[in-house]
Design a protein around this motif. Structure first.
Motif, PDB file in Angstrom:
ATOM      1  N   LEU A   1       0.823  -1.206   0.000  1.00 44.82           N
ATOM      2  CA  LEU A   1       0.000   0.000   0.000  1.00 44.82           C
ATOM      3  C   LEU A   1       0.858   1.257   0.000  1.00 44.82           C
ATOM      4  N   PHE A   2       1.919   1.228   0.796  1.00 43.24           N
ATOM      5  CA  PHE A   2       2.817   2.384   0.865  1.00 43.24           C
ATOM      6  C   PHE A   2       3.443   2.647  -0.501  1.00 43.24           C
ATOM      7  N   PHE A   3       3.775   1.587  -1.214  1.00 41.77           N
ATOM      8  CA  PHE A   3       4.370   1.670  -2.549  1.00 41.77           C
ATOM      9  C   PHE A   3       3.361   2.195  -3.571  1.00 41.77           C
ATOM     10  N   ILE A   4       2.193   1.582  -3.634  1.00 43.84           N
ATOM     11  CA  ILE A   4       1.244   1.889  -4.710  1.00 43.84           C
ATOM     12  C   ILE A   4       0.605   3.265  -4.517  1.00 43.84           C
ATOM     13  N   LEU A   5       0.476   3.725  -3.257  1.00 41.92           N
ATOM     14  CA  LEU A   5      -0.141   5.027  -3.026  1.00 41.92           C
ATOM     15  C   LEU A   5       0.785   6.187  -3.381  1.00 41.92           C
ATOM     16  N   HIS A   6       2.074   5.919  -3.487  1.00 43.06           N
ATOM     17  CA  HIS A   6       2.960   6.956  -4.021  1.00 43.06           C
ATOM     18  C   HIS A   6       2.683   7.192  -5.510  1.00 43.06           C
ATOM     19  N   LEU A   7       2.163   6.179  -6.183  1.00 46.48           N
ATOM     20  CA  LEU A   7       1.722   6.361  -7.575  1.00 46.48           C
ATOM     21  C   LEU A   7       0.515   7.294  -7.609  1.00 46.48           C
ATOM     22  N   MET A   8      -0.411   7.097  -6.665  1.00 41.40           N
ATOM     23  CA  MET A   8      -1.580   7.974  -6.564  1.00 41.40           C
ATOM     24  C   MET A   8      -1.144   9.418  -6.325  1.00 41.40           C
ATOM     25  N   MET A   9      -0.152   9.598  -5.472  1.00 46.21           N
ATOM     26  CA  MET A   9       0.374  10.941  -5.224  1.00 46.21           C
ATOM     27  C   MET A   9       0.992  11.533  -6.486  1.00 46.21           C
ATOM     28  N   SER A  10       1.768  10.734  -7.178  1.00 43.31           N
ATOM     29  CA  SER A  10       2.470  11.218  -8.378  1.00 43.31           C
ATOM     30  C   SER A  10       1.525  11.685  -9.460  1.00 43.31           C
ATOM     31  N   LEU A  11       0.362  11.027  -9.565  1.00 42.89           N
ATOM     32  CA  LEU A  11      -0.583  11.319 -10.643  1.00 42.89           C
ATOM     33  C   LEU A  11      -1.716  12.243 -10.213  1.00 42.89           C
ATOM     34  N   ALA A  12      -1.688  12.725  -8.960  1.00 42.49           N
ATOM     35  CA  ALA A  12      -2.790  13.540  -8.419  1.00 42.49           C
ATOM     36  C   ALA A  12      -3.020  14.797  -9.263  1.00 42.49           C
TER      37      ALA A  12
END
Length: 596
Positions: free
Chosen positions: A171-182
């Motif tokens: 989750l910690f890994f994949i949610l940084h993708l969410m941050m990057s694409l926000a």
């Protein structure tokens, strides 16, 4: 292990008065028992026959049915002396690899804190947010850190550490993708809260993992590594990412992308390296496997002692989730250490949120220069880590006399240093004083906070044994709620009181709370003697070590991994307290029972 916080652990339950249920391994309750007759009765806890798996031994379990009492033959599943399946006695390489993996996760959860805070300028420019909205991202991350462990720590105690780590890392890994694409600030804030929830495993569960695999005498260095990563990583995030922030074509999105790449490489390593470290979970799984493979062919039902008093999942989770709050509200040790570290973390988050404010407004620093100021956090972490070796040497020398309180010598000094650092930082935070002066104060504060941080984890892990993660989760809740609140308050407080008097005020609070380790050092044994949980859980852990040590001596094995430096020193608080102290401390278990 009983799942109810108001029950004693099986190994410390009075055999004459215990009333428990025996589970069949699938989560359902089995026969009700009135007595564990094989406890302390060698004639009924016979040596395992040659046909039994290693570590298993015959015993009897008295149960009550509709027609009265009758005895059931069971085969207790335990670790054999020196068994490498016992987390306390994993190989050195396995312990090192698990600790390295867990502490790197701690490092990354700390790293992302200031990696975010240094990106304020580019994020506000791209997403059109204001300073308060940006600060909300810091606060929500801290609050996720504080709230999630109330569920995650008890879950890991009941169902195992390994998959808790794996899920959190993913989750910690994949949610940084969410941050990057926000595309907007709402997405960023939602992601920050969930990232905080996932990252909390790297803060609270690591202390429990270290307690799982290292005996009390050997916890000093791994706990120091854990604390060092938590503080050093916080400073290092801003130092490195400041150079990304100043590049117009990179900015805050690439700060998140870089972390995403690092975590993507770490996740498979976590899956390979991490192993289950919760002893009760390992034994339950082994007992269930033996029941499936061998049934009753050996003349009894295979059973782990942790399966006694098995309750339904929903009930167990409700009890487990309240345990950290019960500890926080009713256990003086947890309460006062939590207040102490909460203040430290409040100051810590004030620095994280306030360094850009302070050094840009007072000294006209650029973004990269502000990033370099965060090196004070790294330097403070290094000094604190070095100081821990002095504390560890004192502990090994004084443990036999002072018990677990021998871990409090350095914290007594650092409580004073913490207050002094706040005063230095505060009184020198004016434009007419060279910027190096508040940096010195900041370094003192961070060095002290690291020692306090390590102590709060190590001391609580020893006082609460197998429930270390719950005690630490209660402390983490207080610490991160305070830290998150301070990140909101920093800018308004600096504007109203000025940086100078805001930090001086914190120095005043730090001065008052500097008494905490002194009180624990003098009266800790008496407080623990009146605490149902601490007293019994410490006795359980010592009993296990004594049993292991005797078995190793009888077999001519090395006893280094089972050494007990503290011995009887932890029991020196049994003498009478004054009436007021006794009455206050007697409230602890009764209040806890009502809460649960």
């Amino acid at each position: 292990m009983s799942r109810d916080v108001t029950h004693l652990p099986p190994s410390t339950t009075d055999p004459e008065t215990a009333s428990t249920n025996v589970g069949d391994g699938d989560g359902s309750s089995g026969a009700s028992t009135s007595k564990l007759e094989d406890r302390q009765r060698p004639s009924q806890s016979t040596l395992a026959g040659p046909s039994l798996p290693e570590g298993c031994a015959y015993g009897t379990l008295a149960k009550v049915d509709g027609d009265g009492k009758e005895a059931e033959t069971v085969i207790w599943v335990e670790f054999a002396p020196g068994s490498r399946d016992n987390p306390f006695f994993f190989s050195k390489w396995r312990k090192v690899s698990i600790t390295a993996c867990a502490t790197f996760f701690t490092f990354m959860t700390a790293y992302t804190t200031t990696a975010y805070s240094i990106s304020e300028e580019s994020m506000c420019r791209d997403l059109g947010c204001n300073n308060l909205q940006f600060a909300s991202g810091i606060a929500l991350y801290a609050w996720g850190f504080g709230i999630a462990p109330l569920m995650l720590a008890p879950l890991s105690e009941e169902f195992g550490r390994r998959w808790t780590y794996a899920t959190a890392c993913f989750l910690f890994f994949i949610l940084h993708l969410m941050m990057s694409l926000a595309k907007n600030m709402a997405t960023v804030l939602i992601a920050r809260f969930i990232i905080g929830c996932a990252g909390s495993v790297g803060a609270t569960l690591v202390g429990g993992t270290i307690s799982d695999i290292f005996i009390p005498a050997h916890r000093g260095l791994p706990m120091a590594m854990f604390g060092f990563c938590a503080v050093f990583g916080t400073g290092f995030g801003a130092v490195t990412m400041a150079w990304v922030e100043v590049e117009q074509h990179l900015g805050w999105r690439w700060i998140q992308w870089i972390q995403f790449i690092i975590l993507g490489a770490f996740f498979p390593v976590c899956l390979v390296v991490m192993r289950e470290t919760r002893a009760t979970v390992i034994l339950r799984r082994r007992a269930a496997k033996l029941r499936k493979e061998r049934g009753l062919s050996d003349g009894g039902r295979y059973l782990a002692r942790a399966e006694i008093d098995k309750v339904k999942f929903v009930t167990a989770m409700g009890q487990s989730m309240t345990r950290p709050l019960v500890f926080l509200a009713t256990e003086p040790i947890v309460t006062f250490f939590s207040l102490w570290i909460a203040l430290g973390w409040g100051v810590f988050y004030t620095q994280i949120a306030g360094i850009p404010y302070t050094y840009r407004k007072l000294h006209g620093f650029s973004t990269t220069q502000v990033g370099l100021v965060y090196l004070c956090i790294c330097i403070g972490a290094i000094i604190g880590f070095a100081g821990n070796f002095i504390q560890e040497a004192i502990y090994r020398k004084r443990a036999a006399k002072r018990g677990v309180e021998a871990r409090l010598y350095a914290p007594m000094v650092c409580g004073v240093l913490f207050a002094v650092g706040c005063y230095i930082n505060g009184f020198t935070s004016i434009p007419s004083v060279h910027w190096i002066a508040p940096c010195i104060g900041l370094t003192c504060v961070l060095a002290a906070i690291l020692i306090i941080y390590i102590t709060s984890f190590t001391y609580l892990s020893e006082c609460y044994g197998v429930y270390a993660s719950s005690a630490i989760a209660g402390q983490s809740f207080a610490r991160n709620v305070m830290g998150g609140a301070f990140s909101f308050l920093t800018a308004p407080m600096f504007n109203r009181l000025t940086v100078r008097w805001s930090l001086v005020m914190m120095g005043g609070f730090a001065t008052l709370l500097a008494a905490v380790p002194f009180v624990a050092f003098v009266w800790g044994p008496q407080i623990r003697a009146r605490s149902r949980y601490s007293k019994m859980l410490m006795a359980q852990e010592r009993e296990q070590l004594d049993k292991e040590r005797r078995a190793r001596v009888s077999r001519g094995l090395d006893v280094h991994d089972a050494e007990d430096l503290e011995g009887d020193a932890n029991e020196r608080g049994e003498h009478e307290l004054d009436e007021g102290q006794a009455n206050a401390l007697h409230l602890v278990p009764s209040v806890a029972e009502k809460i649960v």
